[in-house]
Design a protein around this motif. Sequence first.
Motif, PDB file in Angstrom:
ATOM      1  N   LEU A 188      -7.647   7.446  42.996  1.00 46.43           N
ATOM      2  CA  LEU A 188      -7.235   7.478  41.574  1.00 46.43           C
ATOM      3  C   LEU A 188      -5.851   6.781  41.477  1.00 46.43           C
ATOM      4  N   GLY A 189      -4.767   7.014  42.446  1.00 47.07           N
ATOM      5  CA  GLY A 189      -3.447   6.486  42.320  1.00 47.07           C
ATOM      6  C   GLY A 189      -3.553   5.188  42.716  1.00 47.07           C
ATOM      7  N   LYS A 190      -4.630   4.936  43.836  1.00 45.63           N
ATOM      8  CA  LYS A 190      -4.798   3.390  44.120  1.00 45.63           C
ATOM      9  C   LYS A 190      -5.587   2.320  42.720  1.00 45.63           C
ATOM     10  N   CYS A 191      -6.379   3.062  42.322  1.00 49.71           N
ATOM     11  CA  CYS A 191      -7.499   2.537  41.443  1.00 49.71           C
ATOM     12  C   CYS A 191      -6.400   2.323  40.092  1.00 49.71           C
ATOM     13  N   THR A 192      -5.807   3.221  39.626  1.00 52.56           N
ATOM     14  CA  THR A 192      -4.950   3.038  38.462  1.00 52.56           C
ATOM     15  C   THR A 192      -3.465   2.533  38.505  1.00 52.56           C
ATOM     16  N   GLY A 193      -3.094   2.142  39.853  1.00 60.08           N
ATOM     17  CA  GLY A 193      -1.672   1.872  40.163  1.00 60.08           C
ATOM     18  C   GLY A 193      -0.687   2.832  39.528  1.00 60.08           C
ATOM     19  N   LYS A 194      -0.983   3.972  39.527  1.00 63.12           N
ATOM     20  CA  LYS A 194      -0.041   5.034  39.044  1.00 63.12           C
ATOM     21  C   LYS A 194       0.253   6.089  40.104  1.00 63.12           C
ATOM     22  N   PHE A 219     -14.619  17.168  33.111  1.00 62.09           N
ATOM     23  CA  PHE A 219     -13.396  16.337  33.412  1.00 62.09           C
ATOM     24  C   PHE A 219     -12.945  15.776  32.114  1.00 62.09           C
ATOM     25  N   ALA A 220     -11.766  15.777  31.567  1.00 60.91           N
ATOM     26  CA  ALA A 220     -11.474  15.560  30.287  1.00 60.91           C
ATOM     27  C   ALA A 220     -10.043  14.664  30.248  1.00 60.91           C
ATOM     28  N   TYR A 221      -9.794  13.756  29.513  1.00 62.88           N
ATOM     29  CA  TYR A 221      -8.250  12.901  29.470  1.00 62.88           C
ATOM     30  C   TYR A 221      -7.703  13.433  27.979  1.00 62.88           C
ATOM     31  N   ALA A 222      -6.404  13.189  28.000  1.00 62.55           N
ATOM     32  CA  ALA A 222      -5.715  13.729  26.673  1.00 62.55           C
ATOM     33  C   ALA A 222      -6.295  12.544  25.826  1.00 62.55           C
ATOM     34  N   HIS A 223      -6.392  12.823  24.348  1.00 61.79           N
ATOM     35  CA  HIS A 223      -6.966  11.900  23.462  1.00 61.79           C
ATOM     36  C   HIS A 223      -6.070  10.716  23.295  1.00 61.79           C
ATOM     37  N   ASP A 224      -4.672  10.939  23.511  1.00 56.51           N
ATOM     38  CA  ASP A 224      -3.597   9.933  23.042  1.00 56.51           C
ATOM     39  C   ASP A 224      -3.270   8.846  24.240  1.00 56.51           C
ATOM     40  N   ASP A 233      -6.648   1.014  26.920  1.00 53.07           N
ATOM     41  CA  ASP A 233      -6.804   0.439  28.153  1.00 53.07           C
ATOM     42  C   ASP A 233      -6.681   1.353  29.439  1.00 53.07           C
ATOM     43  N   LEU A 234      -5.662   2.326  29.295  1.00 50.85           N
ATOM     44  CA  LEU A 234      -5.770   3.108  30.609  1.00 50.85           C
ATOM     45  C   LEU A 234      -6.942   4.251  30.555  1.00 50.85           C
ATOM     46  N   VAL A 235      -7.408   4.510  29.370  1.00 47.48           N
ATOM     47  CA  VAL A 235      -8.526   5.534  29.393  1.00 47.48           C
ATOM     48  C   VAL A 235      -9.808   4.594  30.212  1.00 47.48           C
ATOM     49  N   LYS A 236     -10.066   3.189  29.653  1.00 52.41           N
ATOM     50  CA  LYS A 236     -11.040   2.485  30.311  1.00 52.41           C
ATOM     51  C   LYS A 236     -10.707   2.381  31.854  1.00 52.41           C
ATOM     52  N   THR A 237      -9.502   2.094  32.112  1.00 57.29           N
ATOM     53  CA  THR A 237      -9.420   2.160  34.006  1.00 57.29           C
ATOM     54  C   THR A 237      -9.674   3.564  34.384  1.00 57.29           C
ATOM     55  N   LEU A 238      -9.207   4.536  33.742  1.00 54.62           N
ATOM     56  CA  LEU A 238      -9.296   5.860  34.304  1.00 54.62           C
ATOM     57  C   LEU A 238     -10.659   6.426  34.374  1.00 54.62           C
ATOM     58  N   THR A 239     -11.492   6.165  33.306  1.00 49.34           N
ATOM     59  CA  THR A 239     -12.972   6.534  33.485  1.00 49.34           C
ATOM     60  C   THR A 239     -13.695   5.651  34.544  1.00 49.34           C
ATOM     61  N   ARG A 240     -13.417   4.293  34.283  1.00 50.83           N
ATOM     62  CA  ARG A 240     -14.037   3.732  35.450  1.00 50.83           C
ATOM     63  C   ARG A 240     -13.611   3.990  37.038  1.00 50.83           C
ATOM     64  N   CYS A 241     -12.581   4.467  37.229  1.00 49.60           N
ATOM     65  CA  CYS A 241     -11.895   4.853  38.482  1.00 49.60           C
ATOM     66  C   CYS A 241     -12.961   6.206  38.753  1.00 49.60           C
TER      67      CYS A 241
END
Length: 349
Positions: A89-95, A261-266, A270-278
Amino acid sequence: MKSRLDGIERLLFALTIGLIVVPAYAQGDDCKNRGQLDTLYCDENRDLVADSPKDPRKWKNPGTLVFTYTPVEDPAVYENAFKPFLDHLGKCTGKRIAYFPVQSNASEIEAMRAGRLHVGGFSTGPTGFAVNLAGAVPFAVKGNEKELQGYNLILIVKKSSPYQKITDLKGKRVAHTSPSSNSGHLAPQVLFPPEGLVPGKDYEIKFSGKHDQSVKGVESGDYDAAPVASDVFYRMAGRGEIKADDFRILFKSPPFPTSSFAYAHDLHPDLVKTLTRCFYDYRFPDEMKKTFGGADRFFPITYQKDWAVVRKVAEETGTPFNRAAYEKEAAREEAARKKTAEEKAKKTQ
């Protein structure tokens, strides 16, 4: 990539998640629909989860993504289990990815509500509270190519015990896990009475705190029986912590979806698209597949469709996923956690 918060970050994070009341602001009086969501959120597309903020200035794109997983067992077990994925996830998101272990469902929900938790795995029952009170947006569960991974509520006793049917447990010591747990507390109240056993009436409910503690409590004789999640039970057996053959199953429910698995709504769209793809593109290595009962990927889901049966159980038990019910359940969960800790301390003295 670091996998833990450093000392200062850890302290600040711990202080934040300890706050039940956090300063926040509603999306405005122009919200046309909220449904059961807290006033901080809006659901104008009526998919039952919080919409992304209308004001782009409120979108978050943090340099460090904080991740955690539901405390159904010892949090350390899952920090190790998820390490290969978090590296990806770190490599995929760059974070930078920080894993923060939580000790209760309430602390996990409050962490996301406070804005200090960006993505996490929520246990089946608490997912509803996370959605309505913390703006969590469930998007995946563990699964395989064809389907999501489910689990069953199983009612376990020791094989050496005299209990052969569910009604034999009247007046016995039966452990539930925590008040917000689906399989460990809510579902038994709906599914046991038709079988002739009414929780809270035919036996006093004793909260163990976690599924693994219920299982070990039955094994040690502290409890006569316990309703637990089948996936936790068989994971413990797979790790050699218990022998499945030492137990008897008196009841098995139809399947429920496993932890979401859930992400914060805010988070920034663009990050959501990357995160879910990862998440969706990742394939579990062998060790993760073994840990998670053969699941090999994150399977796409929606809260509206895949949590319908869970919402039904909550409504039928008088535990809707709203603030009043949450505060009541969180208080009971904390009391149960403290009682369990005190009992453990007495045994070690």
